[in-house]
Motif scaffolding. Structure first.
Motif, PDB file in Angstrom:
ATOM      1  N   HIS A   1      -4.590   8.662 -19.044  1.00 63.31           N
ATOM      2  CA  HIS A   1      -4.541   9.367 -17.755  1.00 63.31           C
ATOM      3  C   HIS A   1      -3.755  10.669 -17.885  1.00 63.31           C
ATOM      4  N   TYR A   2      -2.626  10.604 -18.568  1.00 63.17           N
ATOM      5  CA  TYR A   2      -1.811  11.817 -18.771  1.00 63.17           C
ATOM      6  C   TYR A   2      -2.621  12.880 -19.517  1.00 63.17           C
ATOM      7  N   TRP A   3      -3.277  12.469 -20.585  1.00 68.00           N
ATOM      8  CA  TRP A   3      -4.037  13.415 -21.404  1.00 68.00           C
ATOM      9  C   TRP A   3      -5.138  14.101 -20.597  1.00 68.00           C
ATOM     10  N   LEU A   4      -5.791  13.321 -19.743  1.00 66.40           N
ATOM     11  CA  LEU A   4      -6.896  13.856 -18.952  1.00 66.40           C
ATOM     12  C   LEU A   4      -6.425  14.517 -17.657  1.00 66.40           C
ATOM     13  N   ARG A   5      -5.118  14.557 -17.455  1.00 72.46           N
ATOM     14  CA  ARG A   5      -4.522  15.177 -16.261  1.00 72.46           C
ATOM     15  C   ARG A   5      -4.926  14.468 -14.975  1.00 72.46           C
ATOM     16  N   PHE A   6      -5.094  13.157 -15.049  1.00 72.33           N
ATOM     17  CA  PHE A   6      -5.386  12.383 -13.850  1.00 72.33           C
ATOM     18  C   PHE A   6      -4.153  12.294 -12.968  1.00 72.33           C
ATOM     19  N   SER A   7      -4.373  12.262 -11.679  1.00 71.90           N
ATOM     20  CA  SER A   7      -3.295  11.989 -10.734  1.00 71.90           C
ATOM     21  C   SER A   7      -2.898  10.520 -10.849  1.00 71.90           C
ATOM     22  N   PRO A   8      -1.597  10.191 -10.669  1.00 75.41           N
ATOM     23  CA  PRO A   8      -1.188   8.775 -10.670  1.00 75.41           C
ATOM     24  C   PRO A   8      -1.948   7.939  -9.641  1.00 75.41           C
ATOM     25  N   ASP A   9      -2.462   8.594  -8.605  1.00 74.71           N
ATOM     26  CA  ASP A   9      -3.202   7.876  -7.572  1.00 74.71           C
ATOM     27  C   ASP A   9      -4.573   7.398  -8.061  1.00 74.71           C
ATOM     28  N   MET A  10      -4.971   7.831  -9.252  1.00 72.62           N
ATOM     29  CA  MET A  10      -6.238   7.361  -9.831  1.00 72.62           C
ATOM     30  C   MET A  10      -5.995   6.080 -10.638  1.00 72.62           C
ATOM     31  N   PHE A  11      -5.105   5.278 -10.115  1.00 77.33           N
ATOM     32  CA  PHE A  11      -4.681   4.007 -10.709  1.00 77.33           C
ATOM     33  C   PHE A  11      -5.869   3.093 -11.002  1.00 77.33           C
ATOM     34  N   ASN A  12      -6.909   3.167 -10.172  1.00 79.84           N
ATOM     35  CA  ASN A  12      -8.039   2.243 -10.302  1.00 79.84           C
ATOM     36  C   ASN A  12      -9.027   2.649 -11.389  1.00 79.84           C
ATOM     37  N   ARG A  52       3.157   3.939 -10.847  1.00 81.80           N
ATOM     38  CA  ARG A  52       3.647   5.314 -10.804  1.00 81.80           C
ATOM     39  C   ARG A  52       4.931   5.465 -11.624  1.00 81.80           C
ATOM     40  N   MET A  53       5.815   4.476 -11.523  1.00 77.95           N
ATOM     41  CA  MET A  53       7.072   4.525 -12.272  1.00 77.95           C
ATOM     42  C   MET A  53       6.808   4.537 -13.775  1.00 77.95           C
ATOM     43  N   MET A  54       5.905   3.664 -14.235  1.00 76.22           N
ATOM     44  CA  MET A  54       5.569   3.652 -15.660  1.00 76.22           C
ATOM     45  C   MET A  54       4.922   4.967 -16.073  1.00 76.22           C
ATOM     46  N   HIS A  55       3.992   5.448 -15.246  1.00 70.67           N
ATOM     47  CA  HIS A  55       3.294   6.697 -15.574  1.00 70.67           C
ATOM     48  C   HIS A  55       4.275   7.858 -15.660  1.00 70.67           C
ATOM     49  N   ASP A  56       5.241   7.904 -14.752  1.00 71.17           N
ATOM     50  CA  ASP A  56       6.256   8.961 -14.795  1.00 71.17           C
ATOM     51  C   ASP A  56       7.081   8.861 -16.082  1.00 71.17           C
ATOM     52  N   ARG A  57       7.414   7.641 -16.492  1.00 67.13           N
ATOM     53  CA  ARG A  57       8.199   7.427 -17.719  1.00 67.13           C
ATOM     54  C   ARG A  57       7.439   7.916 -18.955  1.00 67.13           C
ATOM     55  N   LEU A  58       6.165   7.541 -19.038  1.00 65.11           N
ATOM     56  CA  LEU A  58       5.371   7.936 -20.191  1.00 65.11           C
ATOM     57  C   LEU A  58       5.049   9.423 -20.181  1.00 65.11           C
ATOM     58  N   ASP A  69       0.837  -1.183   0.000  1.00 66.52           N
ATOM     59  CA  ASP A  69       0.000   0.000   0.000  1.00 66.52           C
ATOM     60  C   ASP A  69       0.886   1.251   0.000  1.00 66.52           C
ATOM     61  N   PRO A  70       0.618   2.230  -0.864  1.00 65.50           N
ATOM     62  CA  PRO A  70      -0.459   2.284  -1.841  1.00 65.50           C
ATOM     63  C   PRO A  70      -0.160   1.418  -3.066  1.00 65.50           C
ATOM     64  N   VAL A  71      -1.197   0.895  -3.680  1.00 55.04           N
ATOM     65  CA  VAL A  71      -1.036  -0.006  -4.822  1.00 55.04           C
ATOM     66  C   VAL A  71      -0.328   0.702  -5.978  1.00 55.04           C
ATOM     67  N   THR A  72      -0.484   2.009  -6.064  1.00 50.40           N
ATOM     68  CA  THR A  72       0.179   2.782  -7.120  1.00 50.40           C
ATOM     69  C   THR A  72       1.684   2.565  -7.114  1.00 50.40           C
ATOM     70  N   ASP A  73       2.253   2.310  -5.935  1.00 50.89           N
ATOM     71  CA  ASP A  73       3.699   2.145  -5.795  1.00 50.89           C
ATOM     72  C   ASP A  73       4.121   0.684  -5.628  1.00 50.89           C
ATOM     73  N   TRP A  74       3.180  -0.235  -5.786  1.00 48.66           N
ATOM     74  CA  TRP A  74       3.491  -1.658  -5.678  1.00 48.66           C
ATOM     75  C   TRP A  74       4.314  -2.112  -6.876  1.00 48.66           C
TER      76      TRP A  74
END
Length: 209
Positions: free
Chosen positions: A157-168, A123-129, A108-113
């Protein structure tokens, strides 16, 4: 850039053999090649009378798909490692059963699993993209990216400006589907088409969902 078009690669060998995806570098099946050719025809219609730039993940299944599309468009794809799927680290090239044996417990949080040793978290992938998108410097109207399911979800998610925490918040992304993200006349970032597979359905090339 007025529009971002995201295309998932066609059916790949690992989808049939029980091997995990991620950074496992498998090629397209014969069906996957047919899907890519069909998608190339559709892409040519979407991109007529506009300027565009074509990018692709450098993994074989995406690169092959992009090359087939690029041939139809008379445009060589720019292959980029940063557009790869979520890295599965030590699980690459393993069967699903073998990968399960080295899977890390969910944290927990699953975003960082990090699901496997040496893998990426969401989060790591999202940061890369996101870094790839931020570094884009294009004068063309449209950017076309051929990539993978999780990577495409992250780019949405990036296009819509979602936070990485909106992983679900997820989306169905079928092989060789087309997703169109546009800026409308009010300057808002929109999803114009999501997971569009109509071109595949017409030709009987759509995989069961």
């Amino acid at each position: 850039m007025k529009e971002l078009i995201l295309i998932r690669h066609g059916e790949a060998e690992h989808l049939l053999t029980g091997v995990v995806g991620g950074w496992t570098d498998t090629k397209l099946t014969e069906l996957g090649k047919q899907q890519a050719h069909c998608t190339a025809v559709r892409a040519a219609l979407l991109l007529q009378d506009t300027t565009f730039r074509l990018y692709s993940s450098d993994l074989s299944r995406a690169r092959q798909t992009a090359q087939i599309i690029g041939h139809r468009l008379a445009s060589d794809p720019i292959c980029v490692e940063g557009l790869r799927e979520l890295s599965n680290g030590a699980a690459a090239n393993l069967s699903v059963e073998e990968a399960d044996k080295i899977r890390n417990p969910v944290t927990d949080p699953v975003t960082d699993w990090v699901p496997y040793p040496g893998a990426e978290s969401w989060r790591m992938m999202h940061d890369r993209l996101s870094a790839f998108m931020e570094e884009l410097n294009v004068t063309e109207d449209v950017v076309v990216i051929v990539s993978h399911s999780n990577a495409i979800i992250s780019l949405i998610h990036y296009w819509l400006r979602f936070s990485p925490d909106m992983f679900n918040v997820s989306f169905d992304i079928q092989p060789c589907s087309i997703t169109r993200l546009r800026i409308n006349k009010w300057g808002e970032r929109t999803i114009s088409k999501l997971n569009d597979t109509a071109h595949l359905e017409v030709e009987g090339l759509l995989l069961p969902s």
